[in-house]
Design a protein around this motif. Structure first.
Motif, PDB file in Angstrom:
ATOM      1  N   PHE A   1       3.055   0.946  -7.230  1.00 28.23           N
ATOM      2  CA  PHE A   1       3.213   2.130  -6.393  1.00 28.23           C
ATOM      3  C   PHE A   1       1.914   2.368  -5.644  1.00 28.23           C
TER       4      PHE A   1
ATOM      5  N   VAL B   1      -0.145   4.743  -3.077  1.00 25.81           N
ATOM      6  CA  VAL B   1      -0.237   6.085  -2.510  1.00 25.81           C
ATOM      7  C   VAL B   1      -0.948   6.008  -1.171  1.00 25.81           C
ATOM      8  N   GLY B   2      -0.386   6.649  -0.177  1.00 30.58           N
ATOM      9  CA  GLY B   2      -1.031   6.707   1.128  1.00 30.58           C
ATOM     10  C   GLY B   2      -0.440   5.769   2.159  1.00 30.58           C
ATOM     11  N   GLY B   3       0.400   4.861   1.750  1.00 31.80           N
ATOM     12  CA  GLY B   3       1.061   3.983   2.690  1.00 31.80           C
ATOM     13  C   GLY B   3       0.614   2.540   2.584  1.00 31.80           C
TER      14      GLY B   3
ATOM     15  N   LEU C   1       6.597   0.161  -4.240  1.00 30.07           N
ATOM     16  CA  LEU C   1       6.963   1.487  -3.750  1.00 30.07           C
ATOM     17  C   LEU C   1       5.750   2.085  -3.057  1.00 30.07           C
ATOM     18  N   SER C   2       5.990   2.907  -2.048  1.00 31.50           N
ATOM     19  CA  SER C   2       4.887   3.501  -1.322  1.00 31.50           C
ATOM     20  C   SER C   2       5.310   4.856  -0.779  1.00 31.50           C
ATOM     21  N   THR C   3       4.320   5.683  -0.484  1.00 39.59           N
ATOM     22  CA  THR C   3       4.616   6.983   0.096  1.00 39.59           C
ATOM     23  C   THR C   3       4.952   6.880   1.573  1.00 39.59           C
ATOM     24  N   ARG C   4       4.597   5.745   2.190  1.00 34.46           N
ATOM     25  CA  ARG C   4       4.833   5.596   3.625  1.00 34.46           C
ATOM     26  C   ARG C   4       4.689   4.141   4.039  1.00 34.46           C
TER      27      ARG C   4
END
Length: 71
Positions: A16, A18-20, A45-48
């Motif tokens: 995962f 964070v931040g893209g 998985l990513s936030t963006r």
């Protein structure tokens, strides 16, 4: 004698970010994991999902330099 299972024995890797992440970084992760540990599946998985042009905007945006502190 049987050794205890280790986390690295699992054939599935969850990552995962964070931040893209950019598509080129996704390819780099996939290629690196397949070289270091063949047969391992990677779930990223990513936030963006970022485009290359998003990175300078996010780094040098005036809002990023003056965060909202609620005043």
């Amino acid at each position: 004698m049987v050794s205890r299972p280790r986390p690295s024995d699992n054939p599935l890797l969850f990552l995962f970010l964070v931040g893209g992440v950019t598509p080129s970084e996704l390819r780099l992760i996939k290629d690196t994991v397949s070289k270091l540990k063949p047969g391992t599946q990677v779930l990223i998985l990513s936030t963006r999902l970022l485009r290359p042009m998003d990175i300078p905007k996010l780094l040098f945006s005036s809002q990023r330099l003056r965060p909202d502190i609620g005043l």
